[in-house]
Design a protein around this motif. Structure first.
Motif, PDB file in Angstrom:
ATOM      1  N   ASN A  62    -102.577  48.374  50.973  1.00 54.84           N
ATOM      2  CA  ASN A  62    -101.432  47.030  51.622  1.00 54.84           C
ATOM      3  C   ASN A  62    -100.205  47.517  51.282  1.00 54.84           C
ATOM      4  OD1 ASN A  62    -103.403  45.113  52.733  1.00 54.84           O
ATOM      5  ND2 ASN A  62    -103.911  45.138  50.594  1.00 54.84           N
ATOM      6  N   TRP A  63     -99.280  48.260  52.398  1.00 54.64           N
ATOM      7  CA  TRP A  63     -98.085  48.879  52.253  1.00 54.64           C
ATOM      8  C   TRP A  63     -96.889  48.099  52.672  1.00 54.64           C
ATOM      9  CZ3 TRP A  63     -97.899  53.414  49.736  1.00 54.64           C
ATOM     10  CH2 TRP A  63     -99.217  54.152  49.296  1.00 54.64           C
ATOM     11  N   PHE A  64     -95.929  48.267  51.956  1.00 55.19           N
ATOM     12  CA  PHE A  64     -94.547  47.338  52.505  1.00 55.19           C
ATOM     13  C   PHE A  64     -93.397  48.290  52.297  1.00 55.19           C
ATOM     14  CE2 PHE A  64     -95.627  46.578  47.749  1.00 55.19           C
ATOM     15  CZ  PHE A  64     -94.310  47.052  47.383  1.00 55.19           C
ATOM     16  N   ASN A  65     -92.621  48.226  53.057  1.00 59.86           N
ATOM     17  CA  ASN A  65     -91.152  48.986  53.366  1.00 59.86           C
ATOM     18  C   ASN A  65     -90.196  48.450  51.909  1.00 59.86           C
ATOM     19  OD1 ASN A  65     -92.133  50.071  55.516  1.00 59.86           O
ATOM     20  ND2 ASN A  65     -90.826  48.821  56.891  1.00 59.86           N
ATOM     21  N   ILE A  66     -89.714  49.615  51.640  1.00 58.31           N
ATOM     22  CA  ILE A  66     -88.958  49.251  50.601  1.00 58.31           C
ATOM     23  C   ILE A  66     -87.403  50.102  51.068  1.00 58.31           C
ATOM     24  CG2 ILE A  66     -88.045  50.336  48.247  1.00 58.31           C
ATOM     25  CD1 ILE A  66     -91.189  50.910  47.534  1.00 58.31           C
ATOM     26  N   GLY A  67     -86.392  49.067  50.809  1.00 63.79           N
ATOM     27  CA  GLY A  67     -85.193  49.374  51.512  1.00 63.79           C
ATOM     28  C   GLY A  67     -85.352  49.670  53.053  1.00 63.79           C
ATOM     29  N   ALA A  68     -84.158  50.137  53.658  1.00 63.32           N
ATOM     30  CA  ALA A  68     -84.091  50.366  54.928  1.00 63.32           C
ATOM     31  C   ALA A  68     -84.375  51.869  55.239  1.00 63.32           C
ATOM     32  CB  ALA A  68     -82.693  50.077  55.441  1.00 63.32           C
ATOM     33  N   ALA A  69     -84.933  52.138  56.554  1.00 56.95           N
ATOM     34  CA  ALA A  69     -85.397  53.494  56.758  1.00 56.95           C
ATOM     35  C   ALA A  69     -84.038  54.468  56.984  1.00 56.95           C
ATOM     36  CB  ALA A  69     -85.838  53.472  58.347  1.00 56.95           C
ATOM     37  N   ASN A  70     -84.036  55.480  56.749  1.00 57.65           N
ATOM     38  CA  ASN A  70     -83.294  56.635  56.888  1.00 57.65           C
ATOM     39  C   ASN A  70     -83.297  57.076  58.293  1.00 57.65           C
ATOM     40  OD1 ASN A  70     -81.974  59.462  57.197  1.00 57.65           O
ATOM     41  ND2 ASN A  70     -81.235  58.898  55.224  1.00 57.65           N
ATOM     42  N   THR A  71     -82.189  56.974  59.111  1.00 54.39           N
ATOM     43  CA  THR A  71     -82.182  57.386  60.474  1.00 54.39           C
ATOM     44  C   THR A  71     -81.215  58.462  60.947  1.00 54.39           C
ATOM     45  OG1 THR A  71     -80.602  55.643  60.929  1.00 54.39           O
ATOM     46  CG2 THR A  71     -82.928  54.863  61.166  1.00 54.39           C
ATOM     47  N   SER A  72     -80.797  59.052  59.736  1.00 54.95           N
ATOM     48  CA  SER A  72     -79.683  60.260  59.913  1.00 54.95           C
ATOM     49  C   SER A  72     -80.320  61.366  60.867  1.00 54.95           C
ATOM     50  CB  SER A  72     -79.327  60.974  58.695  1.00 54.95           C
ATOM     51  OG  SER A  72     -78.478  61.899  58.931  1.00 54.95           O
ATOM     52  N   VAL A  73     -79.710  61.876  61.937  1.00 55.60           N
ATOM     53  CA  VAL A  73     -80.012  63.033  62.615  1.00 55.60           C
ATOM     54  C   VAL A  73     -79.167  64.178  62.626  1.00 55.60           C
ATOM     55  CG1 VAL A  73     -81.058  61.750  64.621  1.00 55.60           C
ATOM     56  CG2 VAL A  73     -78.490  62.328  64.565  1.00 55.60           C
ATOM     57  N   ALA A  74     -78.406  64.257  61.399  1.00 55.15           N
ATOM     58  CA  ALA A  74     -77.711  65.524  60.903  1.00 55.15           C
ATOM     59  C   ALA A  74     -78.317  66.252  60.022  1.00 55.15           C
ATOM     60  CB  ALA A  74     -76.432  64.854  60.205  1.00 55.15           C
ATOM     61  N   ALA A  75     -78.366  67.513  60.351  1.00 54.55           N
ATOM     62  CA  ALA A  75     -78.976  68.586  59.444  1.00 54.55           C
ATOM     63  C   ALA A  75     -78.497  68.585  57.975  1.00 54.55           C
ATOM     64  CB  ALA A  75     -78.597  69.971  60.057  1.00 54.55           C
ATOM     65  N   GLY A  76     -79.331  68.747  57.092  1.00 57.27           N
ATOM     66  CA  GLY A  76     -79.227  68.584  55.679  1.00 57.27           C
ATOM     67  C   GLY A  76     -80.101  67.887  54.657  1.00 57.27           C
TER      68      GLY A  76
END
Length: 103
Positions: free
Chosen positions: A54-68
């Motif tokens: 059973n999995w739960f999210n920790i924090g907000a998702a990272n949604t960056s589309v910048a290279a790096g």
């Protein structure tokens, strides 16, 4: 503790779970994004579990589309298992790698 990675070039992927012998609150997540043409969107979510099922999210998702490379960490929600889930939409030559380490 060892680290585990999650690599995706298109679509979605769920990384291998990183197990700690005891519930912990300290985990680090490094996300590296490279591409020829930028993706329309990406999402990498750190997840935790006490039982590995059973999995739960920790924090907000990272949604960056910048290279790096960007880093995220958890220091408030205890879990015994950790993993990253990633989704990529669009772009060409896209490579996203998420590396987890329990610290």
């Amino acid at each position: 503790f060892p680290s585990h990675d999650n690599a995706v070039t298109t679509g979605s992927a769920t990384g291998t779970a990183l197990e700690s012998p005891n519930p912990r609150t300290n985990v680090a997540l490094a996300i590296t994004l490279a591409f020829s043409t930028a993706p329309t969107s990406t999402s990498t979510q750190l997840q935790g579990s006490l039982d590995g099922t059973n999995w739960f999210n920790i924090g907000a998702a990272n949604t960056s589309v910048a290279a790096g490379t960007v880093a995220a960490s958890s220091s408030t929600i205890p879990a015994r298992f950790f993993r990253a889930t990633s989704t990529i939409v669009g772009g060409t030559g896209v490579s996203l790698t998420a590396v987890l380490a329990v610290v």
